[in-house]
Design a protein around this motif. Structure first.
Motif, PDB file in Angstrom:
ATOM      1  N   ARG A   1      31.215  52.474  62.128  1.00  0.00           N
ATOM      2  CA  ARG A   1      31.743  52.819  60.815  1.00  0.00           C
ATOM      3  C   ARG A   1      32.743  51.790  60.308  1.00  0.00           C
ATOM      4  O   ARG A   1      32.997  51.702  59.117  1.00  0.00           O
ATOM      5  N   PHE A   2      33.342  51.002  61.218  1.00  0.00           N
ATOM      6  CA  PHE A   2      34.384  50.056  60.836  1.00  0.00           C
ATOM      7  C   PHE A   2      34.076  48.668  61.359  1.00  0.00           C
ATOM      8  O   PHE A   2      33.402  48.502  62.370  1.00  0.00           O
ATOM      9  N   LYS A   3      34.609  47.672  60.652  1.00  0.00           N
ATOM     10  CA  LYS A   3      34.595  46.282  61.091  1.00  0.00           C
ATOM     11  C   LYS A   3      36.038  45.790  61.063  1.00  0.00           C
ATOM     12  O   LYS A   3      36.802  46.146  60.167  1.00  0.00           O
ATOM     13  N   VAL A   4      36.401  44.962  62.009  1.00  0.00           N
ATOM     14  CA  VAL A   4      37.697  44.286  61.995  1.00  0.00           C
ATOM     15  C   VAL A   4      37.390  42.826  61.730  1.00  0.00           C
ATOM     16  O   VAL A   4      36.666  42.186  62.484  1.00  0.00           O
ATOM     17  N   ARG A   5      37.922  42.301  60.627  1.00  0.00           N
ATOM     18  CA  ARG A   5      37.570  40.941  60.209  1.00  0.00           C
ATOM     19  C   ARG A   5      38.720  40.289  59.456  1.00  0.00           C
ATOM     20  O   ARG A   5      39.737  40.902  59.194  1.00  0.00           O
ATOM     21  N   PHE A   6      38.512  39.015  59.096  1.00  0.00           N
ATOM     22  CA  PHE A   6      39.481  38.275  58.304  1.00  0.00           C
ATOM     23  C   PHE A   6      39.288  38.575  56.819  1.00  0.00           C
ATOM     24  O   PHE A   6      38.179  38.810  56.361  1.00  0.00           O
TER      25      PHE A   6
ATOM     26  N   HIS B   1      46.049  25.834  51.750  1.00  0.00           N
ATOM     27  CA  HIS B   1      46.935  26.633  52.595  1.00  0.00           C
ATOM     28  C   HIS B   1      46.309  27.999  52.864  1.00  0.00           C
ATOM     29  O   HIS B   1      46.706  28.996  52.275  1.00  0.00           O
ATOM     30  N   PRO B   2      45.346  28.037  53.777  1.00  0.00           N
ATOM     31  CA  PRO B   2      44.693  29.328  54.029  1.00  0.00           C
ATOM     32  C   PRO B   2      45.584  30.282  54.821  1.00  0.00           C
ATOM     33  O   PRO B   2      46.262  29.880  55.759  1.00  0.00           O
ATOM     34  N   ILE B   3      45.603  31.502  54.406  1.00  0.00           N
ATOM     35  CA  ILE B   3      46.268  32.588  55.123  1.00  0.00           C
ATOM     36  C   ILE B   3      45.276  33.741  55.152  1.00  0.00           C
ATOM     37  O   ILE B   3      44.634  34.040  54.147  1.00  0.00           O
ATOM     38  N   PHE B   4      45.149  34.361  56.307  1.00  0.00           N
ATOM     39  CA  PHE B   4      44.174  35.425  56.462  1.00  0.00           C
ATOM     40  C   PHE B   4      44.858  36.708  56.898  1.00  0.00           C
ATOM     41  O   PHE B   4      45.673  36.692  57.821  1.00  0.00           O
TER      42      PHE B   4
ATOM     43  N   LEU C   1      47.932  39.367  60.810  1.00  0.00           N
ATOM     44  CA  LEU C   1      48.039  38.219  59.917  1.00  0.00           C
ATOM     45  C   LEU C   1      47.779  36.953  60.721  1.00  0.00           C
ATOM     46  O   LEU C   1      48.180  36.849  61.884  1.00  0.00           O
ATOM     47  N   TYR C   2      47.115  35.974  60.088  1.00  0.00           N
ATOM     48  CA  TYR C   2      46.846  34.694  60.734  1.00  0.00           C
ATOM     49  C   TYR C   2      47.008  33.587  59.712  1.00  0.00           C
ATOM     50  O   TYR C   2      46.374  33.599  58.656  1.00  0.00           O
ATOM     51  N   ALA C   3      47.902  32.616  60.007  1.00  0.00           N
ATOM     52  CA  ALA C   3      48.134  31.464  59.133  1.00  0.00           C
ATOM     53  C   ALA C   3      47.989  30.198  59.979  1.00  0.00           C
ATOM     54  O   ALA C   3      48.901  29.825  60.702  1.00  0.00           O
ATOM     55  N   PRO C   4      46.839  29.510  59.911  1.00  0.00           N
ATOM     56  CA  PRO C   4      46.572  28.408  60.836  1.00  0.00           C
ATOM     57  C   PRO C   4      47.162  27.051  60.477  1.00  0.00           C
ATOM     58  O   PRO C   4      47.420  26.254  61.363  1.00  0.00           O
ATOM     59  N   LEU C   5      47.387  26.731  59.219  1.00  0.00           N
ATOM     60  CA  LEU C   5      47.735  25.366  58.845  1.00  0.00           C
ATOM     61  C   LEU C   5      49.173  25.203  58.380  1.00  0.00           C
ATOM     62  O   LEU C   5      49.447  24.456  57.472  1.00  0.00           O
ATOM     63  N   GLN C   6      50.093  25.886  58.998  1.00  0.00           N
ATOM     64  CA  GLN C   6      51.496  25.671  58.702  1.00  0.00           C
ATOM     65  C   GLN C   6      52.113  24.897  59.860  1.00  0.00           C
ATOM     66  O   GLN C   6      51.436  24.575  60.829  1.00  0.00           O
TER      67      GLN C   6
END
Length: 86
Positions: free
Chosen positions: A8-13, A21-24, A45-50
């Protein structure tokens, strides 16, 4: 009689950043929801390019959805496994 458990659920970005400046957000959504639509609950939360890579996951909420047989995005699963090594 064969009983199949429906996912019933998905965990995703869910992308909220800009082009350079991608933030997910890591969100739990219902399986029928479209991409970047309303989410059921925010998991992290995920912020890869800082300067410092920011990765936050509320494992209590994530484990709740995993007990509900939620499907997890493969890239997200790799990221969580790499976090568990530390």
């Amino acid at each position: 009689f064969i009983f199949s458990v429906a996912k019933r659920f998905k965990v995703r970005f869910d992308k909220i950043g800009t082009y350079n400046h991608p933030i997910f957000k890591i969100v739990a959504v219902k399986t029928k929801q479209k991409v970047n639509s309303r989410y059921f609950q925010r998991v992290g939360l995920y912020a890869p390019l800082q300067n410092k890579r920011i990765f936050f996951v509320d494992f209590k909420i994530l484990s709740f959805f995993l007990t509900k047989n939620a499907a997890v995005n493969s890239n997200l699963m790799k990221l969580i496994i790499s976090l568990k090594k530390f």
